[in-house]
Design a protein around this motif. Sequence first.
Motif, PDB file in Angstrom:
ATOM      1  N   LEU A 113     -33.658  29.197 -27.365  1.00  0.00           N
ATOM      2  CA  LEU A 113     -33.971  28.705 -26.024  1.00  0.00           C
ATOM      3  C   LEU A 113     -33.418  29.680 -24.996  1.00  0.00           C
ATOM      4  O   LEU A 113     -32.301  30.188 -25.146  1.00  0.00           O
ATOM      5  CB  LEU A 113     -33.341  27.323 -25.803  1.00  0.00           C
ATOM      6  N   ARG A 114     -34.208  29.933 -23.961  1.00  0.00           N
ATOM      7  CA  ARG A 114     -33.733  30.676 -22.792  1.00  0.00           C
ATOM      8  C   ARG A 114     -33.908  29.773 -21.582  1.00  0.00           C
ATOM      9  O   ARG A 114     -34.998  29.276 -21.330  1.00  0.00           O
ATOM     10  CB  ARG A 114     -34.507  31.981 -22.629  1.00  0.00           C
ATOM     11  N   GLU A 115     -32.823  29.551 -20.844  1.00  0.00           N
ATOM     12  CA  GLU A 115     -32.876  28.664 -19.683  1.00  0.00           C
ATOM     13  C   GLU A 115     -32.335  29.395 -18.459  1.00  0.00           C
ATOM     14  O   GLU A 115     -31.285  30.043 -18.526  1.00  0.00           O
ATOM     15  CB  GLU A 115     -32.066  27.396 -19.943  1.00  0.00           C
ATOM     16  N   ARG A 116     -33.050  29.270 -17.337  1.00  0.00           N
ATOM     17  CA  ARG A 116     -32.687  29.948 -16.105  1.00  0.00           C
ATOM     18  C   ARG A 116     -32.441  28.936 -14.988  1.00  0.00           C
ATOM     19  O   ARG A 116     -33.165  27.949 -14.863  1.00  0.00           O
ATOM     20  CB  ARG A 116     -33.801  30.902 -15.655  1.00  0.00           C
ATOM     21  N   SER A 117     -31.420  29.224 -14.164  1.00  0.00           N
ATOM     22  CA  SER A 117     -31.151  28.401 -12.994  1.00  0.00           C
ATOM     23  C   SER A 117     -30.201  29.170 -12.078  1.00  0.00           C
ATOM     24  O   SER A 117     -29.267  29.835 -12.556  1.00  0.00           O
ATOM     25  CB  SER A 117     -30.516  27.065 -13.381  1.00  0.00           C
ATOM     26  N   TYR A 129     -39.029  28.490 -24.691  1.00  0.00           N
ATOM     27  CA  TYR A 129     -38.621  28.009 -26.004  1.00  0.00           C
ATOM     28  C   TYR A 129     -38.827  29.093 -27.053  1.00  0.00           C
ATOM     29  O   TYR A 129     -39.479  30.109 -26.820  1.00  0.00           O
ATOM     30  CB  TYR A 129     -39.378  26.725 -26.346  1.00  0.00           C
ATOM     31  N   GLY A 130     -38.249  28.898 -28.221  1.00  0.00           N
ATOM     32  CA  GLY A 130     -38.193  29.936 -29.234  1.00  0.00           C
ATOM     33  C   GLY A 130     -39.532  30.349 -29.800  1.00  0.00           C
ATOM     34  O   GLY A 130     -40.499  29.595 -29.802  1.00  0.00           O
ATOM     35  N   ARG A 131     -39.547  31.578 -30.315  1.00  0.00           N
ATOM     36  CA  ARG A 131     -40.767  32.106 -30.929  1.00  0.00           C
ATOM     37  C   ARG A 131     -41.114  31.384 -32.222  1.00  0.00           C
ATOM     38  O   ARG A 131     -42.230  31.496 -32.721  1.00  0.00           O
ATOM     39  CB  ARG A 131     -40.590  33.608 -31.186  1.00  0.00           C
ATOM     40  N   TYR A 146     -40.442  21.470 -29.554  1.00  0.00           N
ATOM     41  CA  TYR A 146     -41.289  22.289 -28.697  1.00  0.00           C
ATOM     42  C   TYR A 146     -41.962  23.362 -29.540  1.00  0.00           C
ATOM     43  O   TYR A 146     -41.306  24.015 -30.366  1.00  0.00           O
ATOM     44  CB  TYR A 146     -40.471  22.934 -27.581  1.00  0.00           C
ATOM     45  N   GLU A 147     -43.239  23.534 -29.349  1.00  0.00           N
ATOM     46  CA  GLU A 147     -44.011  24.469 -30.163  1.00  0.00           C
ATOM     47  C   GLU A 147     -43.568  25.907 -29.905  1.00  0.00           C
ATOM     48  O   GLU A 147     -43.042  26.235 -28.834  1.00  0.00           O
ATOM     49  CB  GLU A 147     -45.498  24.322 -29.848  1.00  0.00           C
ATOM     50  N   PRO A 148     -43.771  26.793 -30.886  1.00  0.00           N
ATOM     51  CA  PRO A 148     -43.382  28.199 -30.718  1.00  0.00           C
ATOM     52  C   PRO A 148     -43.999  28.822 -29.464  1.00  0.00           C
ATOM     53  O   PRO A 148     -45.187  28.658 -29.185  1.00  0.00           O
ATOM     54  CB  PRO A 148     -43.930  28.866 -31.984  1.00  0.00           C
ATOM     55  N   VAL A 181     -34.829  28.963 -41.092  1.00  0.00           N
ATOM     56  CA  VAL A 181     -34.950  27.506 -40.942  1.00  0.00           C
ATOM     57  C   VAL A 181     -35.956  27.174 -39.845  1.00  0.00           C
ATOM     58  O   VAL A 181     -36.817  26.303 -40.014  1.00  0.00           O
ATOM     59  CB  VAL A 181     -33.574  26.887 -40.626  1.00  0.00           C
ATOM     60  N   SER A 182     -35.879  27.871 -38.717  1.00  0.00           N
ATOM     61  CA  SER A 182     -36.779  27.581 -37.599  1.00  0.00           C
ATOM     62  C   SER A 182     -38.233  27.837 -37.972  1.00  0.00           C
ATOM     63  O   SER A 182     -39.126  27.057 -37.632  1.00  0.00           O
ATOM     64  CB  SER A 182     -36.401  28.438 -36.387  1.00  0.00           C
ATOM     65  N   ARG A 183     -38.477  28.940 -38.672  1.00  0.00           N
ATOM     66  CA  ARG A 183     -39.847  29.268 -39.080  1.00  0.00           C
ATOM     67  C   ARG A 183     -40.385  28.206 -40.042  1.00  0.00           C
ATOM     68  O   ARG A 183     -41.536  27.784 -39.944  1.00  0.00           O
ATOM     69  CB  ARG A 183     -39.860  30.648 -39.735  1.00  0.00           C
TER      70      ARG A 183
END
Length: 263
Positions: free
Chosen positions: A51-55, A80-82, A27-29, A214-216
């Motif tokens: 990741l931030r997920e809400r429910s 999804y992440g920055r 998933y794109e930044p 690593v993510s960047r």
Amino acid sequence: MQMTGGGMGRQRRLASGAGLDVRLSWYEPGAHMDRHVHDRHQISWLLAGELRERSAGREFELVDLSRGVKPAGCPHANVYGRSGSLILALNIDPGSDLCDAIPGLDDWRWSTTDGERKAVQDVLAAATMLAEGDPVTDLALADLVAGAHLAPGQTGDAPDPWLSRVRDWLHDDPDAHDLSGLAAAAGVHQVHLSRSFTRHYGLSPSLYRLRCRVSRALADLVGGASLAAAAQTGGFADQAHFTRATRRQTGLTPSHLRSLLAA
């Protein structure tokens, strides 16, 4: 279901059959996914990024290797992440025999434990063998999934504001702060900072700094950069350092990840 602020950069189906579908997604930044549901149960791992997920009035904020369980029909929304998010997902048909072999599929939750790393690397190894045509059966992959222990979920409690600020400082400029400087800026003792950060996010500030690098670098690599250029973007000493860090974090090398997502 609608993607905003970016989107799914790449997705690869690694294996399917016997009521099971395995996908690796990038998933794109900054991408967002509005409230939606799946028609299948899902077990997913956050391999890289955040990741931030809400429910149901709760929210999980994940920054380390984590496993999520979502029952079919569970309404949820994702941010999804920055620096992007790399996610491995196992989608399981509600009527599949696998549902009886995997307890806890009816409870939405995320967990971050040391045991997740071995489980996800076993599943990922089997799935990539299938994707590359090696003689591994769907049953073997299903056995790996069925035998994986689903750890108890986290609480979904929000962090203290100062802890969120520390995380933002580390993410936005990983090389700008040492632990003592972060603690002074947050107004807490550095031992308290380290313990609180590790307790809430599941990894130490120093390991989170490495994960951000690593993510960047992966975001740059998936966007078309060379391995050397991506390593430089992530702040690694060289390409070999980038490769070692990525393999340790995700179970795959940068070049293998790039080839899977390009297929």
